[in-house]
Each structure stands twice: as C-alpha cells, then as structure tokens.
Design a protein around this motif. Structure first.
Motif, PDB file in Angstrom:
ATOM      1  N   LEU A 192      -1.132   4.006   6.887  1.00 60.83           N
ATOM      2  CA  LEU A 192       0.832   2.897   6.952  1.00 60.83           C
ATOM      3  C   LEU A 192       0.546   2.874   7.578  1.00 60.83           C
ATOM      4  O   LEU A 192       1.026   1.041   8.377  1.00 60.83           O
ATOM      5  CB  LEU A 192       1.331   3.362   5.792  1.00 60.83           C
ATOM      6  N   PRO A 244       0.826  -1.493  -0.299  1.00 63.23           N
ATOM      7  CA  PRO A 244       0.009   0.203   0.247  1.00 63.23           C
ATOM      8  C   PRO A 244       0.773   0.993   0.120  1.00 63.23           C
ATOM      9  O   PRO A 244       0.037   2.258  -0.068  1.00 63.23           O
ATOM     10  CB  PRO A 244      -1.158  -0.028   1.156  1.00 63.23           C
ATOM     11  N   GLU A 254       1.933   2.828  -3.466  1.00 67.74           N
ATOM     12  CA  GLU A 254       0.427   4.022  -4.211  1.00 67.74           C
ATOM     13  C   GLU A 254      -0.150   4.471  -3.265  1.00 67.74           C
ATOM     14  O   GLU A 254      -0.997   5.785  -3.458  1.00 67.74           O
ATOM     15  CB  GLU A 254      -1.360   2.888  -4.227  1.00 67.74           C
TER      16      GLU A 254
END
Length: 710
Positions: free
Chosen positions: A276, A245, A248
């Motif tokens: 995150l 992740p 992105e």
C-alpha cells in the motif's frame, strides 16, 4: 526525544517528547530513540520493576510521519523499515517486565500501535481525545503491528470497524471496547495507577504470548465466523468497487494473520503495508486528504495579513432547507442566528424543522437534550429585517432568482454591523452581477453551502471582482468557525463545483441521448467511485431547476452579446418534463421511479423505449473514462480561466463538493495519477470520438504543475 528516568520503586518512565514538534510522530528519529531506549531497558532489566511509557506533549502520539511515507518509492527499503520498527516493539513487549502505557491524550495510528505493544493501558478520561486507527482513510493499514495485535486483542469480528472503517473512539469508549484497560481522572492518577499495576504484576506478558491463548470470538475457520469471513470480501468489493486497495489489504492481513503464529502474522502485515505504502492510491489520498486539507484548515487560502475574526451574530434570509440548514450548523457552534422569512409563520416553520432534526438526534442518543435546547435558543425566527441589526454576517439563501436575491440583499445590507459583510448562498448566479444590488460591493461575497448542510463538509467561497481581502478573510474564518472546509474560487458562471458537477451530469445525459442503457450509465459512474450515478443526481437536483438554470444562463449570455449552445442533455430534460411530466425525485417521478410505499427506487422502465438505440455499444472503460476525464478537464479549464487559484482548492473541492473519487486524490491529482502525457493522449482520443468538450486547455502541462498558491 525519549526521557529516561527511574524512581524509588525501580520503575523506569519513558517520556516521549520530540523536539520541534507539537505532537509525537513515528519518524526515523523516533524509531532510533525507541530502539536505544529498549536496548537500555534490556541491559538494566534485572534491576527494573517495570516500565511506564507516556508523553511529554499535551497529547500522547499522533501516528506515522506522513511526509516520510508519501516519499517512499522503494519496496525493499520500506519493508526493512517497518520490520525493524516492529522488531523493537516486539522486544519491548517481551521484556519479561511489566510495561504500562499512560495515554495522556489522543493515540492514533502508530500511537495506538505503540500502546498495544504494552501490557496494560491507562488513558486520561478526556472525552475530546481520540483512540483509533485512521490509516484506512489515507489508503494505508497500521504497519507497526496494529493489525496483528488488535485482531488478537478484540477478535476478527469486533475489530473490523476500527481497522476497515477507521473508527475512532473516546478513552471511555475505548475501555468499553477493550482497547484500553482503565481510565484515570488526572495525570497524577494515571501514573499512580501505572505504578500500582506494575508492583502487583511483576511478570509482564501479552495474552497472545501465553501458551493457552485463544483468539477472542473464534478462529477464522470456526463455524461462527467462517460464513462472515467468506462473504466479507464480496461486501467490501461492493463498497470499494475495487478502487481502494487498503480495506481489502487490511481484511487479508487480518484473516491470514489470524491463522499463523504471531511473528509470521507480523510479516504478513508488513508485506501488505509495503504494497500500500508504495502504491499511488495512498500517495494520492495522503497528499490531498491530509496535507492539502491541513493547509486549508490552517488558512492557507485566506489573506495571511488579515487578523482572524469570529461571527457572534448571524442573519439568514430564507428559512427553507438551505437557510435552516445554515442556521442549524451555526447555532451548533454557539452563534446567535436570526432566521428571516417573509412571514413569521414560515420563519417559525424553519425553526420547527431544525427542532425536529435535533430531537431525533436526542432520541437516538447522539446529542444531549440540554445541548439541543441551547442550540434552539440561539435561533430567532423573524419576519422583520430590522432584527438583523448588528449582524457580523448576513447570508441570503433564497430561490435562485436574480431579482429576488437583489431585493432581499439590498434590504438587509443596512442592518450590518460597522464591519459586517453580506453573502449569497447562490450555487449558479455570478457574484459580480448580484453585487450590483449592494451599496458596498467590496463587502459582498458568495458563500455556497451544499445540501444537506449538516452532512456536507465543503463550503465554496466565491470572490467577486470588488470583494475585499478583509471580506474574504472574514468569510473564510466563519466557515472554519462552524467546522466546515472552505475553498476559495473567483467568480464565474457556475463557479467551480457547479460547473464540474454539471459536466458529470451532462455526460451521463449525453450517454443516454446516444442510446446507451440507463443502468449501464449509472453503474459505470459508480464503478469509478462516484457516490451516485448522473441520472440519480439529476433527479435529486430536479429537472425543472436544471432547465431554469439553463434558461437563466442563456438569457445572461445573450444580454452580454454572447451565443449559447444547448448541450445534448437539454433535449432529454425537455422530453422528460414536457412529454412525460417527470421532474425528479421531489415530484415523485424522474429517471427513477419512487414507490409510494417507501421501497427502493428503480430506473423508470420506459427509458430504454424512449432513448435506447438497438446495437449502440461502447467499451465499459470508455464510459468510465468519460466520467473522470470530463470532470478533470473542466477543472483544468477553471484553472486556466483563473476561477481556481490552487490545485489544493481544486482537489478538496472536487472530492468534498461533488464526490469526485477520493482514491484519485482529486480532479487535478487524477491527472498526476494517470501521468500528464498519458492523460493528454487519452483526452485526445476522447475528443476525437465524443467531441470538443474533451479538448485540453492550451497551457495544459503548466496547469498540472505546482502553483504559487499551492
């Protein structure tokens, strides 16, 4: 913590020197100290000419406190923390007085973010120092304004390698890139340049706070950048497969932040950082790729009471791809290396191959010519065993044949230095068996390199039953000496990495035997983050070698009075070799076609006719889980049997040795990622549907807990 001093020019120097730490890090204590220092600067602003920010350590600033970050659970408290931190840095850059940072070493992550909040950046010209944002490699993004400031400094396109790839550069390269303004030849020169700039620029202001500021390279919706911005997410997804992740989130923070004012861009960055930091992937990656890797580098897996050693003279038996590769990486670290073959011509050919590789690097500007020449001088080809005289370490790297390995090792052993050790680069043959050819088995050990040696970071050290602690420590120290990452395992058939690697390949071949399409199998493996599909891997290894290893295993087990059952993959390999003469990439034909014109390989079209079964289908998630679970379960078996002694070696070995997806944190951490109970339930379902190879060891839950060696 932060020393505050003022000189005759009314310039305040803030020197960061965190007590009890070898490097400065952005933890709670630092954030409090910086807030206090900035508050004092604001109070005394009218009496100040400017500010110099520097470090009292040998380096500048290492970044965030990862122990603090890995423990974060609550999103609100995380967001509050990063917002407060960014607010202090924003006050520093809006002080209306010039603020200069004197970077006296590496500035990574939070260290670079701190530097970017200053109006002018001077770095000590140290080629070993690194400047950059490594956060993406740990599943994070720069959360103290690093995304926002670097985008506004370099532009959306130019900043991508630093944010999306974690690119790190030397101070000189940082000046060329625009991250740093000037270089200094010494600490005194750095401070003098800072003083001169402050006195010449009494009104400190960031470019992005100027009303006339425009984003370098154009706005996100400009005609120049819009096509790139539109295709970037798809290109990123192709690389990450949706498993990581961080890249992105970074791209989104970059583009969204570039379209709003500075302060709102900071808020966008903070929300993505919080997403995150509170996610499991970042915790997996930080725990394994930072903390467990740090433990290995510090020697946690070697006997602690044995003094450290260095290899000054190395002997290598076999000048093929593996032997030459070991010679090259050893000579690159200044080790005199004797490269032996059964003829001088073959030994010299091995050195020629090394020379060709080095010359290519020189031509590409990646290596100075004089450095390449020095490395080649250290490699001495020979056909005489006597040239090994006085070697601290001799590594046998010949073909995987027990008799051949026994012969060459026995011949070379007598040439060792008084405290020298003997090693085998075998990837499959048990060390205890090979040790029988050695007069001093306590001085014999496995040192398993991976191909290609120059690119593969991991080295698997295999202890035999009689291997001494001194031998283990010396082997471990040698691996660190050549800049590789060692893991330690106990002897068994296939050791750890080869066993788990085989489970991945065999699972792919089993799917093919079940009648599933080859392309579906390969894509399922890639989709979970494996670097290469199992059929492509089998081609690289060669089907002939796999059959040879299987035959050797069968013979060994039968000699021990044990039975051996061929896996489903054996029938596939036999058919490919015997009926279709397709042995793999080296032979020019395997599961893939390898066009002679050098164009891209593709799956052999006949596979579907030979092995496909109409109507056979499985949910895609079944294929994905089979690849991940079979490797984790085989790793658990290695732990249950005592092949592995720590989850640290299991996780690092699985990621760097066989390409187990880094987003999981490794083959053991993947179980924690899923959850021990959920993992057991899913494994039971796979066992019921696909066979006993998915059965968990009896002491499964105990194996997932921290161990004494962890």
């Amino acid at each position: 913590m932060i020393n505050y001093s003022k000189d005759e020019h009314n310039i305040v120097t803030l020197s960061i020197d965190m007590p009890g730490l070898s490097v400065n890090i952005m933890n709670a204590a630092f954030r409090d100290a910086l807030a206090s220092a900035v508050a004092r600067l604001e109070e005394e602003k009218e009496q100040l000419s400017g500010v110099i920010l520097t470090s009292g350590k040998d380096s500048f600033f290492s970044g965030g406190d990862l122990r603090e970050l890995i423990s974060i659970q609550d999103a609100k408290s995380c967001l509050d923390m990063v917002e407060k931190n960014k607010a202090v840095l924003r006050r520093l850059e809006k002080l209306s007085k010039p603020v200069v940072v004197a970077i006296n070493g590496s500035a990574l992550g939070g260290g670079l973010e701190l530097a970017l909040a200053c109006h002018y950046r001077i770095a000590l010209d140290n080629p070993k120092a690194k400047i950059g944002f490594p956060e993406v490699t740990l599943g994070l993004l720069p959360g103290a304004g690093g995304v926002v400031r670097s985008v506004r400094l370099l532009g959306l396109q130019e900043v991508m390698p630093y944010l999306l790839e974690g690119k790190q550069v030397s101070p000189a390269a940082a000046v060329k890139a625009g991250l740093v303004h000037a270089l200094a030849s010494s600490h005194e020169d750095m401070l003098q340049q800072a003083t001169t700039w402050i006195l010449a620029n009494p009104q400190g202001q960031q470019p992005w706070d100027d009303a006339a500021y425009k984003l370098p390279g154009g706005a996100a919706n400009s005609a120049k950048l819009l096509p790139m911005i539109m295709v970037a997410p798809a290109m990123l997804r192709e690389k990450t497969r949706g498993n990581y992740p961080a890249p992105e989130a970074i791209l989104a923070a970059m583009v969204e932040g570039a379209q709003v004012d500075f302060d709102n861009a900071l808020k966008i960055e903070g929300r993505y950082f919080t997403h995150l930091a509170t996610g499991q992937v970042a915790k997996n990656m930080i725990g394994t790729l930072f903390f467990q890797m740090q433990e290995i580098s510090s020697g946690k897996s070697r006997p602690q009471h044995i003094p450290k050693s260095n290899v000054s003279k190395l002997g290598i038996i076999g000048a093929g791809m593996m032997g030459a590769g070991i010679a090259a990486v050893s000579a690159a670290r200044g080790i005199t290396t004797i490269l032996k073959e059964h003829t001088l011509e073959k030994a010299e050919q091995g050195k020629t191959n090394i020379a060709n590789s080095l010359h290519k690097k020189v031509a590409q500007g990646r290596l100075p010519a004089e450095t390449a020449a020095r490395q080649l001088e250290l490699i001495l080809p020979t056909a005489h065993t006597s040239d090994f005289s006085g070697c601290d370490l001799i590594i046998e790297a010949v073909f995987e044949n027990r008799e051949l390995k026994a012969t060459v090792s026995s011949e070379a052993e007598s040439m060792l230095a008084a405290d020298g050790i003997m090693a085998s680069n075998t990837s499959t043959l048990p060390i205890n068996g090979l040790a029988k050819a050695i007069s001093h088995p306590e001085r014999f050990i496995g040192i398993h390199f991976f191909s290609p040696v120059d690119k593969m970071q991991l080295v698997e050290i295999i202890k035999g039953k009689l291997t001494s602690e001194v031998t283990l420590a010396r082997a471990y120290d040698y691996v660190l000496q050549i800049g590789k990452t060692p893991i330690v395992v106990n002897d068994s058939r296939g050791f750890f990495t080869s066993r788990v690697f085989a489970s991945f390949v065999n699972e792919g071949l089993s799917m093919l035997a079940e009648g599933l399409p080859a392309a579906l199998i390969e894509n399922a493996a890639l989709s979970v983050g494996m670097p290469v599909g199992p059929l492509a891997v089998q081609d690289e290894v060669s089907l002939s070698l796999s059959r040879h290893v299987a035959a050797q295993t069968k013979a060994d087990l039968e000699a021990e009075g044990k039975s051996w059952q061929a896996p489903a993959s054996a029938a596939i390999i036999n058919a490919m070799l015997d009926e279709h003469q397709r042995a793999g990439k080296a032979a020019g034909a395997g599961f893939y076609e390898y066009p002679k014109d050098g164009s891209k390989k593709y799956l052999w079209p006949e596979l579907s006719k030979l092995f496909g079964k109409p109507g056979v289908s499985l949910p895609y998630t079944d294929l994905q889980d089979r690849f991940l679970y079979i490797q984790s379960i085989e790793t658990l078996r290695c732990m249950a049997e005592g092949v592995l002694e720590s989850s640290r070696d299991a996780n690092i070995g699985s990621i760097f040795g066989i390409g187990f997806p880094a987003w999981t944190g490794g083959a053991v951490q993947f179980i924690n990622h899923v959850g021990a109970e959920r993992f057991a339930v899913r494994a039971a379902g796979l066992q019921a549907q696909f066979g006993e190879r998915f059965a968990l060891p009896e002491n499964y839950l105990a194996l997932t807990q921290p161990r004494a060696n962890d």
